[in-house]
Scaffold this motif. Structure first.
Motif, PDB file in Angstrom:
ATOM      1  N   ILE A 272       1.014  -1.462   0.112  1.00  0.00           N
ATOM      2  CA  ILE A 272       0.013   0.207  -0.051  1.00  0.00           C
ATOM      3  C   ILE A 272       0.716   1.642   0.157  1.00  0.00           C
ATOM      4  N   ILE A 285      -8.708  -2.045  -3.535  1.00  0.00           N
ATOM      5  CA  ILE A 285     -10.295  -1.691  -3.079  1.00  0.00           C
ATOM      6  C   ILE A 285     -10.705  -3.874  -2.728  1.00  0.00           C
ATOM      7  N   ALA A 289      -6.953  -4.956  -2.164  1.00  0.00           N
ATOM      8  CA  ALA A 289      -5.942  -4.111  -0.994  1.00  0.00           C
ATOM      9  C   ALA A 289      -4.944  -4.719  -0.042  1.00  0.00           C
ATOM     10  N   HIS A 302     -15.155  -4.247   5.694  1.00  0.00           N
ATOM     11  CA  HIS A 302     -13.589  -4.123   4.689  1.00  0.00           C
ATOM     12  C   HIS A 302     -13.901  -4.000   2.227  1.00  0.00           C
ATOM     13  N   SER A 306     -13.761   0.527   2.062  1.00  0.00           N
ATOM     14  CA  SER A 306     -12.638   0.490   1.001  1.00  0.00           C
ATOM     15  C   SER A 306     -13.747   1.448  -0.498  1.00  0.00           C
ATOM     16  N   LYS A 329      -4.309   6.352   0.270  1.00  0.00           N
ATOM     17  CA  LYS A 329      -3.824   5.214   0.530  1.00  0.00           C
ATOM     18  C   LYS A 329      -3.111   5.492   2.289  1.00  0.00           C
ATOM     19  N   LEU A 332      -5.984   2.908   4.142  1.00  0.00           N
ATOM     20  CA  LEU A 332      -5.408   1.942   3.931  1.00  0.00           C
ATOM     21  C   LEU A 332      -4.560   1.104   5.051  1.00  0.00           C
TER      22      LEU A 332
END
Length: 372
Positions: A272, A285, A289, A302, A306, A329, A332
């Motif tokens: 990430i 996503i 991710a 999630h 996301s 970013k 995440l």
């Protein structure tokens, strides 16, 4: 070659991709899915925490969801940190008890919302070429198709394979070779148990919960290389193995064996920190991710969360607004950091199995976040 212009191209029509497409109702969205048709049949992944209520509300789907065939999640009973069962009432969750969902009905709701709001979905998209042009737009061409698809934003929602991100050169860490053996068992009409039952043993962990459709999930999570894995993929063997534990035997006494399914279940994590190195306008996503271990019960949440974050970034112009891309970013990264720390603590819980390979491996960091 014909060129078709879009605002956003999403690879993957699972929950994350569909939720994002539904959230971008005002934009021209193309969804590309490698499967030949929407998934059918039952699928594991039925837990949705109460915190998802606000995300469903933002999607405009809360009322429809609450009218579906989903069960309010009951208490959990776990034999985890010790051999004594521990009861946790779901009503203690500040966000509400959450739900045990009908997964296919849930995904159909997302699919309907995405298409009704204008998203175009193309199935059978297995091979493609992707590049970024001098005009700062992404170009994607499907093998065997004469159309080029062009957009300023491209999103990897391809699941744990993270196929687009890896193609663009991002590292994808998959260190946890855990699998889930699971079965959907028919239960007698007398089974009104609403608890989620968890049991840790020397070689992994089990759970079972009743669904709204008259089935009961039985799942065992163990190492892919466990010497008994193949034998346990026999329906009678898995059921008999589970019945050794009184907490599970109590709800499995009257059920018959059913087909066993096997799927990957370990943590996987995209690089990430270097997300922006793929190019401006690239987002990842859902499982592409961060793939959550099932013990967290956070995978589906999630996907929705996301997707919401990606929609915010896209609406803020992430392909030309570095601040919007950086905010996505950082969000995440915060999720990944919190998850990995909590996951390690969870697997440290059963100290009586600390020397067993399954547990010893998981008390060490499974994935290390690259330093910024």
């Amino acid at each position: 070659m014909e060129t078709c212009c879009w605002d956003v191209i999403i690879l993957g029509a699972g929950p994350a991709g569909l939720a994002l497409a539904a959230r971008l109702a005002s934009r021209k969205v193309l969804l590309l899915e490698r499967q030949w048709a929407p998934a059918a049949g039952m699928r594991i992944g039925e837990s949705l925490p109460g915190a998802a209520r606000v995300l469903l509300q933002r999607l405009g789907l809360l009322e429809e969801f609450l009218g579906g065939d989903h069960l309010e999640r009951g208490a959990s009973i776990a034999i985890w940190d010790s051999n004594a069962p521990v009861w946790r009432d779901s009503l203690r969750d500040p966000s509400g008890p959450g739900w045990v969902i009908d997964r296919r009905q849930f995904e159909q709701m997302l699919l309907n919302a995405a298409t009704q709001r204008g998203a175009q979905i193309q199935y059978g998209c297995r091979d493609f070429q992707v590049s970024r042009g001098a005009d700062d737009r992404w170009t994607l061409a499907l093998d065997g198709d004469s159309t080029r698809h062009v957009a300023p934003v491209i999103v990897d929602a391809s699941g744990r394979s993270a196929s687009l991100a890896r193609r663009l050169g991002l590292n994808h860490i998959r260190q946890d070779a855990q699998v889930c053996l699971h079965s959907f068992l028919m239960v007698p009409a007398s089974d009104e148990d609403t608890t989620t039952r968890l049991v840790a043993d020397e070689d992994g962990w089990w759970y079972s919960v009743r669904l709204a459709n008259g089935r009961r999930v039985l799942a065992y999570h163990l190492d892919a290389k466990h010497p008994e894995r193949i034998a346990l993929q026999q329906p009678e063997a898995l059921l008999n193995w589970a019945r050794r534990y009184p907490l599970l035997a109590d709800v499995l006494a009257q059920v018959q064996p059913a087909e066993i399914h096997c799927r990957p279940a370990g943590t996987a994590l995209l690089d990430i920190v270097n997300l922006d190195k793929a190019g401006p306008g690239f987002l990842a996503i859902g499982d592409a991710a961060i793939t959550f271990d099932p013990i967290s019960s956070q995978g589906l949440f999630h996907s929705l969360a996301s997707a919401e974050s990606a929609a915010t970034a896209i609406n803020a112009g992430c392909w030309h607004n570095p601040h919007a891309a950086q905010s996505f970013k950082q969000e995440l990264l915060a999720v990944a950091s919190h998850y990995l720390a909590k996951l390690r603590l969870t697997y440290q819980g059963p100290e009586r199995f600390a020397e067993a390979p399954f547990w010893a491996d998981r008390t060490m960091p499974l994935c290390r976040l690259p330093e910024a």
